[in-house]
Scaffold this active site. Structure first.
Site, short mmCIF file in Angstrom:
data_model
loop_
_atom_site.label_atom_id
_atom_site.label_comp_id
_atom_site.label_asym_id
_atom_site.label_seq_id
_atom_site.Cartn_x
_atom_site.Cartn_y
_atom_site.Cartn_z
N ARG A 1 -51.98 11.27 6.54
CA ARG A 1 -52.70 10.21 5.83
C ARG A 1 -51.97 9.87 4.53
O ARG A 1 -51.74 10.74 3.69
CB ARG A 1 -54.12 10.66 5.52
CG ARG A 1 -54.94 9.62 4.76
CD ARG A 1 -55.38 8.51 5.70
NE ARG A 1 -56.45 7.73 5.12
CZ ARG A 1 -56.28 6.62 4.38
NH1 ARG A 1 -55.04 6.20 4.13
NH2 ARG A 1 -57.30 5.96 3.92
N GLU B 1 -77.43 38.41 12.95
CA GLU B 1 -77.17 39.84 12.77
C GLU B 1 -77.39 40.30 11.32
O GLU B 1 -76.72 41.22 10.84
CB GLU B 1 -75.74 40.19 13.19
CG GLU B 1 -75.38 39.77 14.60
CD GLU B 1 -76.10 40.57 15.67
OE1 GLU B 1 -76.80 41.54 15.32
OE2 GLU B 1 -75.98 40.22 16.86
N THR C 1 -76.99 33.82 9.07
CA THR C 1 -78.22 34.61 9.25
C THR C 1 -78.22 35.42 10.54
O THR C 1 -79.08 36.27 10.73
CB THR C 1 -79.47 33.70 9.23
OG1 THR C 1 -79.22 32.50 9.97
CG2 THR C 1 -79.82 33.31 7.81
N ASP D 1 -79.28 38.59 7.43
CA ASP D 1 -79.10 37.55 6.42
C ASP D 1 -78.02 37.98 5.42
O ASP D 1 -77.96 39.14 5.01
CB ASP D 1 -80.43 37.34 5.69
CG ASP D 1 -80.32 36.33 4.56
OD1 ASP D 1 -80.44 35.13 4.83
OD2 ASP D 1 -80.09 36.77 3.42
N GLY E 1 -63.47 9.37 5.18
CA GLY E 1 -64.36 8.78 6.18
C GLY E 1 -64.02 9.21 7.59
O GLY E 1 -64.91 9.35 8.44
#
Length: 235
Positions: free
Chosen positions: A113, A223, A221, A225, A200
């Site tokens: 880009r 196994e 979360t 938190d 975009g």
């Protein structure tokens, strides 16, 4: 006496209908990972044979006497939850794979880009901008570090399963909790950064950031938190 695991039949072997006292519910459509068939079970006054107890950590004799090789309820609870370690190892390793994909997409795009540049000169690739490098290059370095860290963790886990060495068990428990929490949180944030780094175009479904972000989000979360796991590391 603590948390214990049992094998419980939930359907009739011939009719496949649910057995008395057992309810099965689907969790419904989720944010991501809908290929995983999550459900919920409810048991109401379901009786099972004593032999259905998975008795690695505790057993009950025919006359109703309870015995365990572990001395306390807390020890038994920890041993039962310790079986989640393998899942944490896998999640840390898998999260790195997601990070690799996201970083690769964003960096390749940034190399192609072009945007702005000196007067009367060709536009430069956006990765030449320091602000873009600041977003992506530390992430690339972290990805390499996480790769080697989680590969080492997998090797330690394999050794632990073979040797059952108590010191190694403690190390793997701490490492799996810490790496799982840190890597999955880092990857979750990085997915948004990678999406933003593609502008975009990053919002197009073809770029995969949406599906990667939705499927990976639950890793924080799964196994355990992440907040609780980090508390285990320092505990």
């Amino acid at each position: 006496m603590g948390v214990h695991a049992f094998i419980v039949p939930i359907r009739d072997m011939k009719t496949h209908q649910t057995l008395p006292g057992i309810e099965i519910h689907d969790c419904g459509h989720k944010v991501g990972l809908n290929g995983v068939d999550n459900g919920a079970l409810r048991f109401r006054s379901v009786r099972i044979p004593r032999d259905n107890l998975l008795n690695r950590f505790g057993d009950v004799s025919r006359d109703g006497q309870y015995t365990s090789t572990l001395p306390s309820v807390n020890k038994r609870f920890g041993a039962t939850l310790g079986e989640l370690v393998g899942g944490r190892v896998g999640l840390a390793y898998s999260s790195v794979s997601v990070l690799k994909v996201a970083a690769t997409i964003a960096i390749r795009y940034s190399l192609i880009r072009q945007q702005f540049g000196p007067p009367n000169q060709p536009e430069v690739t956006i990765l030449d901008y320091q602000s873009h490098q600041h977003k992506l290059m530390p992430m690339l370095a972290s990805t390499y570090a996480f790769h080697f860290a989680t590969t080492n963790l997998v090797e330690k886990y394999a050794q632990m399963k073979k040797s059952h060495d108590e010191e190694l068990v403690a190390d793997v428990h701490a490492l799996s909790a810490g790496l799982k929490a840190y890597v999955t949180s880092y990857t979750a944030k990085s997915l948004s950064i990678c999406r933003e780094a593609c502008g975009g175009h990053g919002y197009a479904a073809v770029n995969r950031f949406g599906s990667l972000r939705n499927d990976h989000d639950i890793f924080q979360t799964f196994e355990g938190d992440n907040t609780v796991l980090l508390q285990q590391v320092v505990g």
